[in-house]
Design a protein around this motif. Structure first.
Motif, PDB file in Angstrom:
ATOM      1  N   CYS A   1       0.833  -1.208  -0.063  1.00  0.00           N
ATOM      2  CA  CYS A   1       0.037  -0.062   0.035  1.00  0.00           C
ATOM      3  C   CYS A   1       0.686   1.156   0.023  1.00  0.00           C
ATOM      4  O   CYS A   1       1.895   1.249   0.974  1.00  0.00           O
ATOM      5  CB  CYS A   1      -1.080   0.103   1.053  1.00  0.00           C
TER       6      CYS A   1
ATOM      7  N   CYS B   1       0.270   3.061   3.821  1.00  0.00           N
ATOM      8  CA  CYS B   1       0.590   2.483   5.091  1.00  0.00           C
ATOM      9  C   CYS B   1       1.437   1.190   4.924  1.00  0.00           C
ATOM     10  O   CYS B   1       1.871   0.562   5.828  1.00  0.00           O
ATOM     11  CB  CYS B   1      -0.662   2.443   5.732  1.00  0.00           C
TER      12      CYS B   1
ATOM     13  N   CYS C   1      -7.244  -0.991   0.441  1.00  0.00           N
ATOM     14  CA  CYS C   1      -6.553  -1.485   1.415  1.00  0.00           C
ATOM     15  C   CYS C   1      -7.253  -1.842   2.788  1.00  0.00           C
ATOM     16  O   CYS C   1      -7.906  -0.947   3.178  1.00  0.00           O
ATOM     17  CB  CYS C   1      -5.236  -0.442   1.773  1.00  0.00           C
TER      18      CYS C   1
ATOM     19  N   CYS D   1      -5.826   1.027   5.469  1.00  0.00           N
ATOM     20  CA  CYS D   1      -6.013   2.182   5.926  1.00  0.00           C
ATOM     21  C   CYS D   1      -7.248   2.854   4.993  1.00  0.00           C
ATOM     22  O   CYS D   1      -7.696   3.967   4.781  1.00  0.00           O
ATOM     23  CB  CYS D   1      -4.837   3.023   5.533  1.00  0.00           C
TER      24      CYS D   1
HETATM   25 ZN   LIG Z   1      -2.737   1.150   3.360  1.00  0.00          ZN
END
Ligand SMILES: [Zn+2]
Length: 230
Positions: A19, A22, A39, A42
């Motif tokens: 990601c 994050c 994701c 997040c």
């Molecule tokens: Zn993420």
């Protein structure tokens, strides 16, 4: 002397991604056109599969190129003050600014309203035409990396707001005739937004030829054979 380059070994699973927001490692599912993957940690959108991305982006980019050429070759504004007529193009406006001592503003207008949009359209055209080839060459990836910069500096919409504010202010003192270029620029703002929305960089990256393509292919074949025998 030949230059020696050493490339990193990619992970075997091409669906594995990190990601951008994050850093969570995860597998991208095979998406239907129009669907998006998020994701789980997040909740940022990681990828949206665009429908018929390359063809739609090419059509919108060609439309943008034509509008851009017209917008920069015909007058943007005409003014009539006490019987005197005057008209100017976008480049002519920047030239007037330069001659009146506003050199920095003239350079900014020229860069953000003329040069950057031309780069944005030109790079996109080269990327899409290159990516449509059977084996897209590696320079397509290089252009793709630099394309976001041209997009950030392309600010036709900011110039349009400025021109419209100025139009309203001087309307009391002079007769203002909006030129064809003003309408072309207005349409160009929407076409450029559509061009960006239709474009799927992941699809282009997936098609680009890699460094050490042969070694990667044979390694993938070896893994395939090993997977079948185990
Ligand atoms: Zn993420």
């Amino acid at each position: 002397m030949d230059e020696i380059a050493v490339y990193n070994q990619p992970v075997a699973d091409p669906a594995l991604i990190a990601c951008l927001h994050c850093d969570l490692l995860q597998r991208l599912p095979d998406l239907a056109p129009g669907a998006s993957a998020r994701c789980p940690r997040c909740n940022k959108e990681l990828w949206r599969r665009r429908e018929d991305s390359l063809n739609r982006t090419l059509a919108l980019t060609l439309g943008a190129a034509m509008l851009y050429l017209v917008a920069n070759s015909v007058p943007m504004l005409g003014l009539t003050i006490v019987g005197r007529d005057a008209s100017t193009t976008v480049i002519g406006g920047a030239q007037h600014l330069w001659e009146n001592g506003d050199q920095i503003v003239a350079i900014l207008v020229l860069f953000t309203a003329v040069i950057a949009p031309a780069l944005q359209i030109g790079l996109m055209l080269a990327i899409v035409l290159g990516a449509r080839r059977e084996h897209p060459p590696r320079w397509v990836g290089m252009l793709l990396r630099h394309h976001p910069t041209s997009r950030i500096w392309s600010m036709i919409e900011v110039m349009m707001v400025g021109v419209l504010v100025a139009l309203v202010k001087i309307a009391d003192y002079a007769t203002v005739i909006p030129g064809l270029a003003l309408f072309c620029l207005g349409a160009l703002i929407f076409i450029l937004a559509g061009m960006q929305a239709a474009f799927d960089p992941r699809e282009v990256w997936e098609r680009i030829r890699w460094a050490e393509e042969g070694a990667r292919r044979s390694a993938a074949d070896d893994r395939g054979v090993a997977g079948e025998t185990s």
